[in-house]
Motif scaffolding. Structure first.
Motif, PDB file in Angstrom:
ATOM      1  N   MET A  89       2.055  -8.076  -5.566  1.00  0.00           N
ATOM      2  CA  MET A  89       3.860  -7.638  -5.282  1.00  0.00           C
ATOM      3  C   MET A  89       3.964  -6.988  -3.597  1.00  0.00           C
ATOM      4  O   MET A  89       5.333  -7.058  -3.431  1.00  0.00           O
ATOM      5  CB  MET A  89       4.522  -6.356  -5.910  1.00  0.00           C
ATOM      6  N   ILE A  90       2.929  -6.406  -2.626  1.00  0.00           N
ATOM      7  CA  ILE A  90       3.468  -5.879  -1.110  1.00  0.00           C
ATOM      8  C   ILE A  90       2.951  -7.097  -0.725  1.00  0.00           C
ATOM      9  O   ILE A  90       2.048  -7.219  -0.025  1.00  0.00           O
ATOM     10  CB  ILE A  90       2.329  -4.583  -1.110  1.00  0.00           C
ATOM     11  N   CYS A 118      -2.487   0.617   3.006  1.00  0.00           N
ATOM     12  CA  CYS A 118      -2.790   1.280   2.417  1.00  0.00           C
ATOM     13  C   CYS A 118      -4.346   1.408   2.696  1.00  0.00           C
ATOM     14  O   CYS A 118      -4.504   3.098   3.226  1.00  0.00           O
ATOM     15  CB  CYS A 118      -2.926   1.885   0.869  1.00  0.00           C
ATOM     16  N   PHE A 131       4.297   7.358   8.074  1.00  0.00           N
ATOM     17  CA  PHE A 131       4.014   5.548   9.155  1.00  0.00           C
ATOM     18  C   PHE A 131       5.489   5.642   8.495  1.00  0.00           C
ATOM     19  O   PHE A 131       6.211   5.443   7.441  1.00  0.00           O
ATOM     20  CB  PHE A 131       3.649   5.400   7.923  1.00  0.00           C
TER      21      PHE A 131
ATOM     22  N   HIS B 117       1.207   5.831  -3.833  1.00  0.00           N
ATOM     23  CA  HIS B 117       1.863   5.616  -2.686  1.00  0.00           C
ATOM     24  C   HIS B 117       1.655   4.103  -2.871  1.00  0.00           C
ATOM     25  O   HIS B 117       2.664   3.164  -3.082  1.00  0.00           O
ATOM     26  CB  HIS B 117       0.955   5.579  -0.711  1.00  0.00           C
ATOM     27  N   CYS B 118       1.120   3.110  -2.847  1.00  0.00           N
ATOM     28  CA  CYS B 118       1.259   1.672  -2.873  1.00  0.00           C
ATOM     29  C   CYS B 118       1.434   1.276  -4.619  1.00  0.00           C
ATOM     30  O   CYS B 118       1.952   0.476  -4.661  1.00  0.00           O
ATOM     31  CB  CYS B 118      -0.117   0.647  -2.154  1.00  0.00           C
ATOM     32  N   TYR B 119       0.950   1.564  -5.452  1.00  0.00           N
ATOM     33  CA  TYR B 119       1.069   1.465  -6.332  1.00  0.00           C
ATOM     34  C   TYR B 119       2.449   1.313  -7.178  1.00  0.00           C
ATOM     35  O   TYR B 119       2.535   0.202  -7.542  1.00  0.00           O
ATOM     36  CB  TYR B 119      -0.217   2.519  -7.333  1.00  0.00           C
ATOM     37  N   ILE B 121       4.797   1.588  -4.661  1.00  0.00           N
ATOM     38  CA  ILE B 121       6.102   0.459  -4.078  1.00  0.00           C
ATOM     39  C   ILE B 121       5.477  -1.203  -5.330  1.00  0.00           C
ATOM     40  O   ILE B 121       6.923  -2.092  -5.246  1.00  0.00           O
ATOM     41  CB  ILE B 121       5.113  -0.068  -2.754  1.00  0.00           C
ATOM     42  N   SER B 122       4.526  -0.636  -4.897  1.00  0.00           N
ATOM     43  CA  SER B 122       4.079  -2.471  -5.962  1.00  0.00           C
ATOM     44  C   SER B 122       4.761  -3.097  -6.859  1.00  0.00           C
ATOM     45  O   SER B 122       5.766  -3.499  -7.468  1.00  0.00           O
ATOM     46  CB  SER B 122       2.524  -2.969  -6.599  1.00  0.00           C
ATOM     47  N   LYS B 123       4.812  -1.644  -7.916  1.00  0.00           N
ATOM     48  CA  LYS B 123       5.542  -1.687  -9.407  1.00  0.00           C
ATOM     49  C   LYS B 123       6.670  -1.773  -9.086  1.00  0.00           C
ATOM     50  O   LYS B 123       7.537  -2.101 -10.200  1.00  0.00           O
ATOM     51  CB  LYS B 123       5.050  -0.007 -10.398  1.00  0.00           C
ATOM     52  N   MET B 125       8.680  -2.985  -7.649  1.00  0.00           N
ATOM     53  CA  MET B 125       9.304  -5.049  -7.069  1.00  0.00           C
ATOM     54  C   MET B 125       9.918  -4.315  -5.957  1.00  0.00           C
ATOM     55  O   MET B 125      10.595  -5.194  -5.276  1.00  0.00           O
ATOM     56  CB  MET B 125       9.504  -5.674  -8.346  1.00  0.00           C
ATOM     57  N   SER B 128       8.431  -4.258   0.565  1.00  0.00           N
ATOM     58  CA  SER B 128       7.710  -2.720   0.769  1.00  0.00           C
ATOM     59  C   SER B 128       7.753  -3.319   2.740  1.00  0.00           C
ATOM     60  O   SER B 128       7.331  -1.943   2.893  1.00  0.00           O
ATOM     61  CB  SER B 128       6.180  -3.846   0.357  1.00  0.00           C
ATOM     62  N   TYR B 129       8.321  -3.781   2.694  1.00  0.00           N
ATOM     63  CA  TYR B 129       8.781  -3.662   4.107  1.00  0.00           C
ATOM     64  C   TYR B 129      10.153  -2.799   4.645  1.00  0.00           C
ATOM     65  O   TYR B 129      10.401  -2.767   5.864  1.00  0.00           O
ATOM     66  CB  TYR B 129       9.492  -5.174   5.130  1.00  0.00           C
ATOM     67  N   PHE B 131      10.415   0.337   3.023  1.00  0.00           N
ATOM     68  CA  PHE B 131       9.970   1.129   3.070  1.00  0.00           C
ATOM     69  C   PHE B 131       9.858   2.202   4.105  1.00  0.00           C
ATOM     70  O   PHE B 131       8.863   2.043   5.199  1.00  0.00           O
ATOM     71  CB  PHE B 131       8.742   1.738   1.755  1.00  0.00           C
ATOM     72  N   GLY B 132      10.288   3.737   4.718  1.00  0.00           N
ATOM     73  CA  GLY B 132      10.616   4.397   5.190  1.00  0.00           C
ATOM     74  C   GLY B 132       9.519   5.073   4.935  1.00  0.00           C
ATOM     75  O   GLY B 132       8.944   4.975   4.489  1.00  0.00           O
ATOM     76  N   ARG B 133       9.751   6.552   5.698  1.00  0.00           N
ATOM     77  CA  ARG B 133       8.746   7.425   6.082  1.00  0.00           C
ATOM     78  C   ARG B 133       8.416   8.473   4.401  1.00  0.00           C
ATOM     79  O   ARG B 133       9.637   8.333   3.953  1.00  0.00           O
ATOM     80  CB  ARG B 133       8.355   8.387   6.899  1.00  0.00           C
ATOM     81  N   SER B 134       7.758   9.032   3.797  1.00  0.00           N
ATOM     82  CA  SER B 134       7.461   9.319   3.233  1.00  0.00           C
ATOM     83  C   SER B 134       7.549  10.734   3.108  1.00  0.00           C
ATOM     84  O   SER B 134       7.707  11.281   3.856  1.00  0.00           O
ATOM     85  CB  SER B 134       5.818   9.331   2.379  1.00  0.00           C
ATOM     86  N   GLN B 159      19.203   3.520   7.743  1.00  0.00           N
ATOM     87  CA  GLN B 159      18.362   2.485   8.144  1.00  0.00           C
ATOM     88  C   GLN B 159      18.023   1.797   6.846  1.00  0.00           C
ATOM     89  O   GLN B 159      17.841   0.458   7.112  1.00  0.00           O
ATOM     90  CB  GLN B 159      16.663   2.913   8.646  1.00  0.00           C
ATOM     91  N   TYR B 166       7.072  12.413  -3.086  1.00  0.00           N
ATOM     92  CA  TYR B 166       6.109  12.803  -4.005  1.00  0.00           C
ATOM     93  C   TYR B 166       6.577  13.954  -3.867  1.00  0.00           C
ATOM     94  O   TYR B 166       7.190  14.650  -3.622  1.00  0.00           O
ATOM     95  CB  TYR B 166       4.569  13.176  -2.751  1.00  0.00           C
TER      96      TYR B 166
END
Lengths: 254, 254
Positions: A89-90, A118, A131, B117-119, B121-123, B125, B128-129, B131-134, B159, B166
């Motif tokens: 999905m990414i 990642c 990031f 982090h990526c997990y 984002i993927s779940k 849906m 992914s473009y 997402f800003g900083r965490s 933005q 987290y």
């Protein structure tokens, strides 16, 4: 009703997970997305060998425009796995198929894989909290470069953030780091806001997850002289306010 | 000279990779970071069973302050694997040990794992473009809340970007989504810039990668009434300019 699995394979065979292998074995039919990523060893043959299931190489047209054919398999009770190098999905285009299948009452199961996104953050050892948003460097359209990557790097830098640059991938062309860097420097010349100078660091990842992987940090002036290996490549443009530890980390990658 | 491996295990046993298992088997000694993540099944016993190697549970003090002891193992020719639930370099504190080992001439090998982090984002849906900083929501210090998460969500929203939150993890306390949400709403009350309203969506991930995993989208007003399961939890605050497809994706998670 059937299951549709969106399965991430990670960057190469070494990064397959039990979760991804089991999901593929639960499917009657595997469709390998062959257009959002390239890989060294995750071929249709390799997946058939691992899973014992038939694997169809799926192009953009099948996965985006001919979704009805896939939904038909589900409607007829066949479980389908749509599998992607990296994460399903990414930076892929599979969400609309997922939504369609769900609307028809099928069960949607997402099995994340290691995304290059990642992967390269981790390998760079730069602070993951720094990031900003990511962006793709695309090929020129009618001779004109899209200035979006330049704008995104600038906006991220203004907030002290690093930028991941994905490089364009088409049916017939893969952008290399050399070409992407040229485009960025051309944009710098045209727009001229000092976003990229020869003294800036970049991190270039080549063939992530493969035996010939390299992840190296270098100044842009050095990168200009560099001949990179086989694609796929990916680039990080770090912010200019690097922590001391980030500078040390980049030196480990020189 | 010896090898130091930084190995990512992913969120649970199902997400172990051949790359991570091989790296651990190449080590004489495994140090399991027990303070940057929590897990359902990646225990020291499980890792010993999988790798046949002795596993030391390593706390923050050992990995951050007593690095000399680890370097000593390397100097004496023992290969060491520092292993982490998730990814070894994303939102951990291991970079300084990596740099120290490298400076002493040892070989540094990073084996990424699936990061939460990526997990998530993927779940989710979500794009992914976008997402800003965490940012991490931390426990109050001397009764005072750190406003950073509020500021980061605000800057990302300005933005059009999503934010991953987290949740704080200490030796003796794990922040739940309920507590984090309370803190955020308290910050909204104190600062009052309209960053979080009851009509805003959030995505809450619970026990990612575990059999009792849930990833659900809900409005903040509903989340306030919600009793979440066992930690670990993670939260996404989506931007307000959701694409049509992102709205549809969130509805799949209701």
């Amino acid at each position: 009703m059937a299951n549709i699995y969106f399965v991430g394979l990670g960057p190469s065979k070494m990064f397959l997970t039990k979760a991804s292998i089991e999901a593929m074995r639960n499917a009657d039919l595997i469709m390998l997305d062959k257009y959002t990523s390239i890989t060294c060893d995750l071929t249709a043959e390799a997946l058939t060998e691992i899973t014992g299931r038939p694997v169809i190489l799926a192009d953009r047209n099948l996965l985006e425009n001919r979704q009805r054919e896939i939904i038909k398999h589900l409607d007829e009770g066949r479980n389908v796995a749509v599998v992607t190098v990296g994460d399903p999905m990414i930076a892929t285009t599979h969400v609309s198929l997922a939504i369609e299948a769900r609307k028809k009452g099928h069960d949607l199961k997402v099995i994340p894989g290691i995304s290059v996104h990642c992967y390269v953050i981790s390998k760079s050892m730069l602070s993951s909290y720094k990031f900003g948003r990511s962006v793709t460097v695309t090929f020129p359209v009618l001779g004109k470069l899209d200035p979006t990557p330049y704008r995104v790097i600038k906006a991220n830098r203004e907030q002290g953030l690093h930028t991941i640059l994905y490089l364009d991938l088409k049916e017939d062309a893969v952008m290399t780091a050399e070409v992407a860097l040229n485009y960025l420097l051309q944009l710098e010349k045209e727009i001229g806001e000092g976003v990229l100078t020869h003294e800036d660091w970049i991190v270039v990842g080549e063939r992530l997850g493969c035996p010939d992987e390299r992840v190296r940090a270098m100044k842009i002036k050095a990168a200009k002289m560099e001949k990179f290996g086989e694609p796929p490549h990916i680039i990080i443009v770090p912010s200019r306010n690097l922590y001391e530890m980030e500078v040390e980390a980049l030196k480990c990658l020189v």
